[in-house]
Design a protein around this motif. Structure first.
Motif: not given
Length: 372
Positions: A7-11, A17-21, A39-47
């Motif tokens: 998970i990366r945070q991209v400005k 935005r939270l990006v899966i990479d 798909s969902v911009q929360t850290m828990t959901a992104a992970r």
């Protein structure tokens, strides 16, 4: 060594935005990169999403693989391809595709899941088609069925399945090119004999194809309002596809200047008729059927002792004559309504007669005294 987070945070502007990479190995063992917004911009959901995609990639070789079972080809054709994708095709193409479905495609692949259709099974089907005898052999030869049309339709269906989300990736399938043949067209004497001997509407149809380069469907769809005989112009605005009026091939209208002889022939044919009337009609005023044109042309040539040329060869004659008389490829392309010049170049190749004429210019070298 610290493990890289997927998970990366991209400005982006004023937004983060939270990006899966992450990287993974595909089915061929090659290292690939997956990167997209969660798909969902929360850290828990992104992970959680990243973990699911990484596990899917490790198990299947692709994070895009579907977890649900793919439908069979027959099921996809019936529920999705026919009702959603085929209406976008021209009527003539739809009829041809239905014929291909019924002449072996559904029987061979209908019970297979979409993800079970791969290179080897398609190649085996192509070999079986080539070995299958024709119902009507060409010129007495027992030739098999060419697989190109069937395989191209199969590719079209599978591409539609990818677009519809029923198949993760487009499989690599064999390709079958049409055999290349030296282009040929009737000569001037042949076309002149047709124009002299064709009766009524057939003469008009032959003239529009050989002197204006229209496709047969465009000839049958031509209306009086498409002609500006004072300016000697013909506008191609529609064509018949399986007896349904549609825009011309490629979707673009075009204009064709007319030679005086064709203007006079058209003037006689449309005299006193309304703008919406079709130009080429039978004795009862009805539009001519495609098969009727072909049958009458074939009968005329047989009666006159001429070689049996198809209707489309008259359009080929038109293009060949343009190029022989110095017209540019681009001018011929526009007049014929080709989308690209590569198609026009097919008509630009020398005909067999041209080759004979070229070789006929050769003379054997004269012997000199030193050769004795």
């Amino acid at each position: 060594m610290r493990r890289r987070s997927p998970i990366r945070q991209v400005k982006r502007g004023d937004t983060t935005r939270l990006v899966i990479d992450f990287f993974y190995l595909d089915e061929h063992g090659k290292r690939q990169r997956f990167r997209r917004d969660a798909s969902v911009q929360t850290m828990t959901a992104a992970r959680a999403e990243a973990q699911r995609l990484m596990e899917l990639a490790a198990r299947t070789g692709s994070p895009f693989a579907s977890t649900k079972e793919a439908p069979t080809l027959a099921s996809f054709v019936e529920t999705t391809y026919r009702p959603l994708f085929m209406p976008q095709l021209r009527p003539g193409t739809r009829s041809r595709y239905e014929g291909l479905f019924q002449t072996g495609l559904l029987a061979a692949f209908g019970k297979l899941r979409l993800d079970q259709i791969h290179y080897k099974v398609v190649l085996a089907f192509a070999n079986e088609l080539r070995a299958r005898p024709r119902v009507r052999p060409l010129r007495g030869k027992r030739r098999g069925i060419q697989p190109r049309g069937h395989v191209n339709l199969l590719k079209s269906v599978l591409r539609a399945a990818v677009q519809a989300g029923e198949l993760s990736d487009m499989p690599k399938l064999p390709s079958f090119a049409m055999p290349k043949k030296l282009p040929a067209a009737p000569d001037q004497g042949h076309v002149a004999a047709l124009l002299d001997g064709a009766p009524g509407w057939l003469r008009l149809a032959v003239a529009l194809q050989s002197l204006a380069g229209l496709r047969q469907g465009e000839v049958r769809a031509l209306q009086v309002g498409d002609l500006d005989l004072e300016q000697r112009l013909l506008f191609v605005r529609r064509t018949f596809s399986d007896d349904t009026l549609v825009p011309p091939k490629g979707g673009a209208e075009r204009v064709v200047p007319l030679i005086p002889e064709l203007v006079e022939l058209l003037r006689q044919a449309i005299r006193g008729r309304p703008a919406t009337a079709f130009v080429v009609v039978d004795e009862e005023g009805s539009v001519i059927k495609r098969q009727t044109v072909l049958a009458r042309l074939k009968a005329l040539q047989k009666k006159a002792g001429l070689r049996d040329w198809g209707s489309h060869s008259l359009r080929h004659f038109f293009c060949s004559e343009l190029l022989r008389r110095g017209a540019s490829l681009e001018a011929a392309r526009v007049l014929l309504g080709h989308s690209g010049v590569k198609t026009t170049q097919l008509y630009a190749h020398a005909t067999r007669q041209d080759l004979h004429d070229a070789v006929g210019r050769l003379r054997p070298p004269a012997r000199t005294g030193t050769d004795r």
